[in-house]
Design a protein around this motif. Structure first.
Motif, PDB file in Angstrom:
ATOM      1  N   GLY A 105       0.802  -1.214   0.000  1.00  0.00           N
ATOM      2  CA  GLY A 105       0.000   0.000   0.000  1.00  0.00           C
ATOM      3  C   GLY A 105       0.835   1.264   0.000  1.00  0.00           C
ATOM      4  O   GLY A 105       0.310   2.354   0.194  1.00  0.00           O
ATOM      5  N   LEU A 106       2.133   1.137  -0.202  1.00  0.00           N
ATOM      6  CA  LEU A 106       2.993   2.312  -0.277  1.00  0.00           C
ATOM      7  C   LEU A 106       2.898   2.926  -1.669  1.00  0.00           C
ATOM      8  O   LEU A 106       2.552   2.253  -2.636  1.00  0.00           O
ATOM      9  CB  LEU A 106       4.441   1.935   0.028  1.00  0.00           C
ATOM     10  CG  LEU A 106       4.694   1.339   1.409  1.00  0.00           C
ATOM     11  CD1 LEU A 106       6.133   0.870   1.523  1.00  0.00           C
ATOM     12  CD2 LEU A 106       4.376   2.351   2.494  1.00  0.00           C
ATOM     13  N   VAL A 107       3.212   4.181  -1.755  1.00  0.00           N
ATOM     14  CA  VAL A 107       3.141   4.907  -3.019  1.00  0.00           C
ATOM     15  C   VAL A 107       4.371   4.573  -3.869  1.00  0.00           C
ATOM     16  O   VAL A 107       5.497   4.656  -3.372  1.00  0.00           O
ATOM     17  CB  VAL A 107       3.102   6.424  -2.750  1.00  0.00           C
ATOM     18  CG1 VAL A 107       3.120   7.208  -4.047  1.00  0.00           C
ATOM     19  CG2 VAL A 107       1.894   6.785  -1.915  1.00  0.00           C
ATOM     20  N   PRO A 108       4.183   4.190  -5.131  1.00  0.00           N
ATOM     21  CA  PRO A 108       5.352   4.007  -6.010  1.00  0.00           C
ATOM     22  C   PRO A 108       6.118   5.325  -6.126  1.00  0.00           C
ATOM     23  O   PRO A 108       5.522   6.409  -6.143  1.00  0.00           O
ATOM     24  CB  PRO A 108       4.741   3.626  -7.356  1.00  0.00           C
ATOM     25  CG  PRO A 108       3.394   3.078  -7.014  1.00  0.00           C
ATOM     26  CD  PRO A 108       2.940   3.857  -5.812  1.00  0.00           C
ATOM     27  N   LYS A 109       7.423   5.229  -6.202  1.00  0.00           N
ATOM     28  CA  LYS A 109       8.262   6.425  -6.283  1.00  0.00           C
ATOM     29  C   LYS A 109       9.034   6.425  -7.596  1.00  0.00           C
ATOM     30  O   LYS A 109       9.372   5.377  -8.127  1.00  0.00           O
ATOM     31  CB  LYS A 109       9.225   6.441  -5.100  1.00  0.00           C
ATOM     32  CG  LYS A 109       8.477   6.373  -3.767  1.00  0.00           C
ATOM     33  CD  LYS A 109       9.154   7.087  -2.700  1.00  0.00           C
ATOM     34  CE  LYS A 109       8.402   7.153  -1.400  1.00  0.00           C
ATOM     35  NZ  LYS A 109       7.394   6.211  -1.117  1.00  0.00           N
ATOM     36  N   ASP A 110       9.286   7.618  -8.111  1.00  0.00           N
ATOM     37  CA  ASP A 110      10.119   7.759  -9.302  1.00  0.00           C
ATOM     38  C   ASP A 110      11.567   7.463  -8.928  1.00  0.00           C
ATOM     39  O   ASP A 110      12.047   7.898  -7.877  1.00  0.00           O
ATOM     40  CB  ASP A 110      10.023   9.176  -9.867  1.00  0.00           C
ATOM     41  CG  ASP A 110       8.686   9.468 -10.518  1.00  0.00           C
ATOM     42  OD1 ASP A 110       7.937   8.514 -10.804  1.00  0.00           O
ATOM     43  OD2 ASP A 110       8.393  10.657 -10.747  1.00  0.00           O
TER      44      ASP A 110
END
Length: 140
Positions: A105-110
């Motif tokens: 549930g973590l946000v994907p990061k660039d």
């Protein structure tokens, strides 16, 4: 970090042998009330020159690549792009401690990379059985 690994083009053995040659820039913050044109990219450029020197002095080897993660929902990565960092893709949003390969549930990061030598992919893909680690004079 599949996007990083794909951009390098290494296999699992090469990754295991050379992962320590990548330095992660885990925190970089310019406070919102600080307004100096070009300051962030200038600091990133200066740190990209200094980190390899400090790393070699402390750990005995010259790193080949810098990496960082940017939360694209909160930040645009403008200072990294202005400092010539290369966006290679996104994480899967699992977090670094995930050993079960499940989304947490973590946000994907660039993912942004900054090469510290001319032929970074070739250097990171060298077979360790065939070549010795490069010194800083060979990678500059």
């Amino acid at each position: 970090m599949a996007a990083r690994d794909e951009s390098i083009g290494w296999n699992a053995e090469q990754r295991a042998s050379h992962l320590q040659r990548i330095v992660n820039n885990s925190r970089f913050l310019v406070l919102p009330w600080v307004r100096v044109k070009g300051m962030a990219s200038k600091i990133l450029a200066q740190s990209a020159r200094q980190v390899p020197i400090d790393w070699e002095r402390r750990y005995g080897y010259w790193p080949l690549l810098l990496e960082t993660l940017v939360d694209a929902q909160r930040f645009r990565g403008t200072c990294y792009r202005a400092a010539n960092w290369i966006r290679v893709g996104q994480t899967q949003g699992r977090g670094r401690m995930d050993r079960e390969h499940r989304t947490q549930g973590l946000v994907p990061k660039d993912i942004y990379l900054y090469p510290l030598c001319r032929n970074v992919q070739q250097e990171l893909c060298f077979d360790t059985l065939l070549t010795k680690p490069l010194s800083n004079s060979q990678t500059r």
